[in-house]
Design an enzyme around this catalytic site. Structure first.
Site, PDB file in Angstrom:
ATOM      1  N   SER A   1       1.046  -1.251  -0.155  1.00  0.00           N
ATOM      2  CA  SER A   1      -0.097  -0.028   0.048  1.00  0.00           C
ATOM      3  C   SER A   1       0.751   1.124   0.064  1.00  0.00           C
ATOM      4  O   SER A   1       1.832   1.325   0.691  1.00  0.00           O
ATOM      5  CB  SER A   1      -0.970  -0.131   1.207  1.00  0.00           C
ATOM      6  OG  SER A   1      -1.216   1.220   1.532  1.00  0.00           O
TER       7      SER A   1
ATOM      8  N   HIS B   1      -1.153  -1.712  -4.182  1.00  0.00           N
ATOM      9  CA  HIS B   1      -2.692  -1.369  -3.602  1.00  0.00           C
ATOM     10  C   HIS B   1      -2.805  -0.021  -3.197  1.00  0.00           C
ATOM     11  O   HIS B   1      -2.174   0.574  -2.802  1.00  0.00           O
ATOM     12  CB  HIS B   1      -2.444  -2.122  -2.099  1.00  0.00           C
ATOM     13  CG  HIS B   1      -3.640  -2.180  -1.287  1.00  0.00           C
ATOM     14  ND1 HIS B   1      -4.690  -3.159  -1.562  1.00  0.00           N
ATOM     15  CD2 HIS B   1      -3.836  -1.502  -0.358  1.00  0.00           C
ATOM     16  CE1 HIS B   1      -5.572  -3.092  -0.654  1.00  0.00           C
ATOM     17  NE2 HIS B   1      -5.223  -1.791   0.180  1.00  0.00           N
TER      18      HIS B   1
ATOM     19  N   ASP C   1      -5.090   2.736  -1.665  1.00  0.00           N
ATOM     20  CA  ASP C   1      -6.340   3.080  -0.533  1.00  0.00           C
ATOM     21  C   ASP C   1      -6.981   3.841  -0.877  1.00  0.00           C
ATOM     22  O   ASP C   1      -6.678   5.257  -0.658  1.00  0.00           O
ATOM     23  CB  ASP C   1      -5.723   2.804   0.654  1.00  0.00           C
ATOM     24  CG  ASP C   1      -5.384   1.767   1.305  1.00  0.00           C
ATOM     25  OD1 ASP C   1      -3.897   1.484   1.579  1.00  0.00           O
ATOM     26  OD2 ASP C   1      -5.853   0.683   1.206  1.00  0.00           O
TER      27      ASP C   1
ATOM     28  N   MET D   1     -10.359   6.264  -0.062  1.00  0.00           N
ATOM     29  CA  MET D   1     -10.986   6.504   1.044  1.00  0.00           C
ATOM     30  C   MET D   1     -12.022   8.001   0.816  1.00  0.00           C
ATOM     31  O   MET D   1     -11.342   8.937   0.264  1.00  0.00           O
ATOM     32  CB  MET D   1     -10.336   6.895   2.198  1.00  0.00           C
ATOM     33  CG  MET D   1      -9.477   5.614   2.755  1.00  0.00           C
ATOM     34  SD  MET D   1      -8.398   5.987   4.224  1.00  0.00           S
ATOM     35  CE  MET D   1      -7.078   4.658   4.108  1.00  0.00           C
TER      36      MET D   1
ATOM     37  N   HIS E   1      -8.811  -0.354  -3.559  1.00  0.00           N
ATOM     38  CA  HIS E   1      -9.274  -0.845  -2.412  1.00  0.00           C
ATOM     39  C   HIS E   1     -10.396   0.499  -2.107  1.00  0.00           C
ATOM     40  O   HIS E   1     -10.002   1.295  -1.320  1.00  0.00           O
ATOM     41  CB  HIS E   1      -8.264  -0.878  -1.153  1.00  0.00           C
ATOM     42  CG  HIS E   1      -8.974  -1.475   0.129  1.00  0.00           C
ATOM     43  ND1 HIS E   1      -8.395  -1.307   1.225  1.00  0.00           N
ATOM     44  CD2 HIS E   1     -10.468  -1.497   0.411  1.00  0.00           C
ATOM     45  CE1 HIS E   1      -9.361  -1.704   2.206  1.00  0.00           C
ATOM     46  NE2 HIS E   1     -10.274  -1.680   1.807  1.00  0.00           N
TER      47      HIS E   1
ATOM     48  N   MET F   1     -12.683   2.224  -0.001  1.00  0.00           N
ATOM     49  CA  MET F   1     -13.355   2.366   1.144  1.00  0.00           C
ATOM     50  C   MET F   1     -14.131   3.580   1.266  1.00  0.00           C
ATOM     51  O   MET F   1     -14.065   4.616   1.578  1.00  0.00           O
ATOM     52  CB  MET F   1     -12.319   2.669   2.348  1.00  0.00           C
ATOM     53  CG  MET F   1     -11.415   1.392   2.691  1.00  0.00           C
ATOM     54  SD  MET F   1     -10.020   1.600   3.452  1.00  0.00           S
ATOM     55  CE  MET F   1      -8.755   1.830   2.082  1.00  0.00           C
TER      56      MET F   1
ATOM     57  N   MET G   1      -9.811  -7.310   6.515  1.00  0.00           N
ATOM     58  CA  MET G   1      -9.050  -6.160   7.160  1.00  0.00           C
ATOM     59  C   MET G   1      -8.890  -6.670   8.613  1.00  0.00           C
ATOM     60  O   MET G   1      -9.694  -7.297   9.272  1.00  0.00           O
ATOM     61  CB  MET G   1     -10.031  -5.074   7.330  1.00  0.00           C
ATOM     62  CG  MET G   1     -10.609  -4.284   5.968  1.00  0.00           C
ATOM     63  SD  MET G   1      -9.243  -3.857   4.909  1.00  0.00           S
ATOM     64  CE  MET G   1      -8.715  -2.551   6.162  1.00  0.00           C
TER      65      MET G   1
ATOM     66  N   GLY H   1      -9.034   3.123   7.578  1.00  0.00           N
ATOM     67  CA  GLY H   1      -9.056   4.611   7.500  1.00  0.00           C
ATOM     68  C   GLY H   1      -7.526   4.978   7.563  1.00  0.00           C
ATOM     69  O   GLY H   1      -7.387   5.983   7.006  1.00  0.00           O
ATOM     70  N   PHE H   2      -6.674   4.134   7.996  1.00  0.00           N
ATOM     71  CA  PHE H   2      -5.038   4.663   8.307  1.00  0.00           C
ATOM     72  C   PHE H   2      -4.469   3.620   8.250  1.00  0.00           C
ATOM     73  O   PHE H   2      -4.428   2.407   8.648  1.00  0.00           O
ATOM     74  CB  PHE H   2      -5.105   5.339   9.664  1.00  0.00           C
ATOM     75  CG  PHE H   2      -6.055   6.612   9.950  1.00  0.00           C
ATOM     76  CD1 PHE H   2      -7.425   6.217  10.488  1.00  0.00           C
ATOM     77  CD2 PHE H   2      -5.769   7.757   9.388  1.00  0.00           C
ATOM     78  CE1 PHE H   2      -8.237   7.506  10.512  1.00  0.00           C
ATOM     79  CE2 PHE H   2      -6.716   8.899   9.471  1.00  0.00           C
ATOM     80  CZ  PHE H   2      -8.049   8.536  10.047  1.00  0.00           C
TER      81      PHE H   2
ATOM     82  N   GLY I   1      -0.170   2.009   9.475  1.00  0.00           N
ATOM     83  CA  GLY I   1       0.413   2.066  10.796  1.00  0.00           C
ATOM     84  C   GLY I   1      -0.387   1.783  11.958  1.00  0.00           C
ATOM     85  O   GLY I   1       0.163   1.817  13.087  1.00  0.00           O
TER      86      GLY I   1
ATOM     87  N   ASP J   1      -5.413  -7.218   4.982  1.00  0.00           N
ATOM     88  CA  ASP J   1      -4.654  -5.899   4.945  1.00  0.00           C
ATOM     89  C   ASP J   1      -4.694  -5.220   6.351  1.00  0.00           C
ATOM     90  O   ASP J   1      -5.758  -5.166   7.003  1.00  0.00           O
ATOM     91  CB  ASP J   1      -5.862  -4.995   3.867  1.00  0.00           C
ATOM     92  CG  ASP J   1      -5.389  -3.605   3.692  1.00  0.00           C
ATOM     93  OD1 ASP J   1      -6.466  -3.264   2.959  1.00  0.00           O
ATOM     94  OD2 ASP J   1      -4.292  -3.282   4.034  1.00  0.00           O
ATOM     95  N   GLY J   2      -3.649  -4.725   6.579  1.00  0.00           N
ATOM     96  CA  GLY J   2      -3.386  -3.676   7.851  1.00  0.00           C
ATOM     97  C   GLY J   2      -2.533  -4.552   8.851  1.00  0.00           C
ATOM     98  O   GLY J   2      -3.093  -5.721   9.355  1.00  0.00           O
ATOM     99  N   GLY J   3      -1.650  -3.674   9.535  1.00  0.00           N
ATOM    100  CA  GLY J   3      -1.115  -4.383  10.633  1.00  0.00           C
ATOM    101  C   GLY J   3      -0.089  -5.404  10.499  1.00  0.00           C
ATOM    102  O   GLY J   3       0.370  -5.797  11.527  1.00  0.00           O
TER     103      GLY J   3
ATOM    104  N   GLY K   1       1.926  -2.062   4.218  1.00  0.00           N
ATOM    105  CA  GLY K   1       2.264  -0.478   3.641  1.00  0.00           C
ATOM    106  C   GLY K   1       3.555   0.118   4.575  1.00  0.00           C
ATOM    107  O   GLY K   1       4.488   0.188   4.196  1.00  0.00           O
TER     108      GLY K   1
HETATM  109  C1  DX5 Z   1      -6.295   0.901   5.857  1.00  0.00           C
HETATM  110  C2  DX5 Z   1      -5.905   0.492   4.518  1.00  0.00           C
HETATM  111  C3  DX5 Z   1      -4.525  -0.281   4.761  1.00  0.00           C
HETATM  112  C4  DX5 Z   1      -3.263   0.400   5.169  1.00  0.00           C
HETATM  113  C5  DX5 Z   1      -2.066  -0.604   5.174  1.00  0.00           C
HETATM  114  O1  DX5 Z   1      -7.500   1.301   5.733  1.00  0.00           O
HETATM  115  O2  DX5 Z   1      -6.764  -0.334   3.908  1.00  0.00           O
HETATM  116  O3  DX5 Z   1      -4.116  -0.861   3.376  1.00  0.00           O
HETATM  117  O4  DX5 Z   1      -2.919   1.497   4.304  1.00  0.00           O
HETATM  118  O5  DX5 Z   1      -1.651  -0.815   6.467  1.00  0.00           O
HETATM  119  P1  DX5 Z   1      -0.148  -0.875   7.056  1.00  0.00           P
HETATM  120  O6  DX5 Z   1       0.280   0.522   7.019  1.00  0.00           O
HETATM  121  O7  DX5 Z   1      -0.538  -1.366   8.728  1.00  0.00           O
HETATM  122  O8  DX5 Z   1       0.271  -1.994   6.208  1.00  0.00           O
HETATM  123 ZN    ZN Z   2      -6.269  -1.284   1.873  1.00  0.00          ZN
END
Ligand code: DX5
Ligand code: ZN
Length: 215
Positions: free
Chosen positions: A7, A30, A32, A34, A63, A65, A134, A139-140, A142, A172-174, A194
């Site tokens: 991402s 990827h 994101d 929003m 993606h 959102m 997810m 939304g963010f 990190g 996706d995420g974390g 990301g």
């Molecule tokens: C969050 C996004 C993720 C994010 C990546 O809403 O969908 O794709 O940017 O997350 P990290 O930075 O935790 O890999």
């Molecule tokens: Zn994403």
């Protein structure tokens, strides 16, 4: 070997050309998207897809959102997305929207927030190219992975294998170096990362390390 979809949300957007070059060995880019309604953040419009299309040969997965994705699907398809992922929570017409994504010439993905049950997939799985689970609240970048979602990956793996569908599992995420092996071992096909990639002093090496992670 898993597919990797970095991402760019937490990359250095002021130098996006060099940032995208750092992930050239990945499998997807990827993006994101929003809308400030579905999630409390606002990011990349369809024009951004046509801009990054000119600086990478990676296929782009958008993606979305967003609320009311029906208005944006044709735009992100037309500008060059290869896969469009909508959220199960964003519409009561998911079957119709998945057809709309396919009519736009894109692979169709459905994303589930951490609290959303797999039940919504029961009548959709044969039509889906990918399910995105997810591991954080969207939304963010990190954020910390929500561990309660890990069993959901295993249940989805079993659901897809039992149904004999070709649908891929993406998370996706974390994702970080402490949890990546556990997540991959749960039966994932594609990983979105990301912060892990872009916070590394050598993002290119981080891409290769994550793609070849032995579980
Ligand atoms: C969050 C996004 C993720 C994010 C990546 O809403 O969908 O794709 O940017 O997350 P990290 O930075 O935790 O890999
Ligand atoms: Zn994403």
């Amino acid at each position: 070997m898993i597919e990797l979809a970095p991402s760019i949300l937490n990359s250095d957007l002021a130098n996006i050309k060099q940032e995208v070059a750092k992930i050239s060995k990945a499998d997807w880019l990827h993006l994101d998207v929003m809308d400030g309604h579905f999630v409390p953040n606002l990011t990349f419009g369809p024009m951004f897809v046509s801009a990054i299309r000119t600086i990478t040969s990676l296929p782009i997965e958008a993606h979305l959102m967003v609320d009311n994705p029906e208005f944006l699907i044709p735009l992100y398809g037309k500008e060059g997305s290869s896969r469009i992922i909508i959220h199960a929570e964003a519409s009561c017409h998911l079957h119709r929207l998945i057809q709309q994504i396919k009519e736009a010439g894109c692979q169709a993905g459905l994303a589930l927030n951490p609290a959303t049950s797999l039940d919504c997939l029961e009548y959709l799985l044969p039509d889906l190219d990918l399910v995105l689970l997810m591991l954080v609240n969207p939304g963010f970048g990190g954020q910390k992975l929500i561990p309660e979602v890990i069993p959901k990956i295993k249940r989805l793996r079993k659901m897809i294998d039992t149904a004999g569908c070709a649908c891929k599992i993406e998370v996706d995420g974390g994702i970080n170096w402490e949890n990546a092996a556990l997540v991959i071992d749960s039966g994932v096909d594609v990983i979105v990362a990301g912060t892990l990639i872009y916070s590394d002093p050598h993002p290119e090496a981080a891409v290769m390390r994550l793609k070849n992670l032995k579980i």
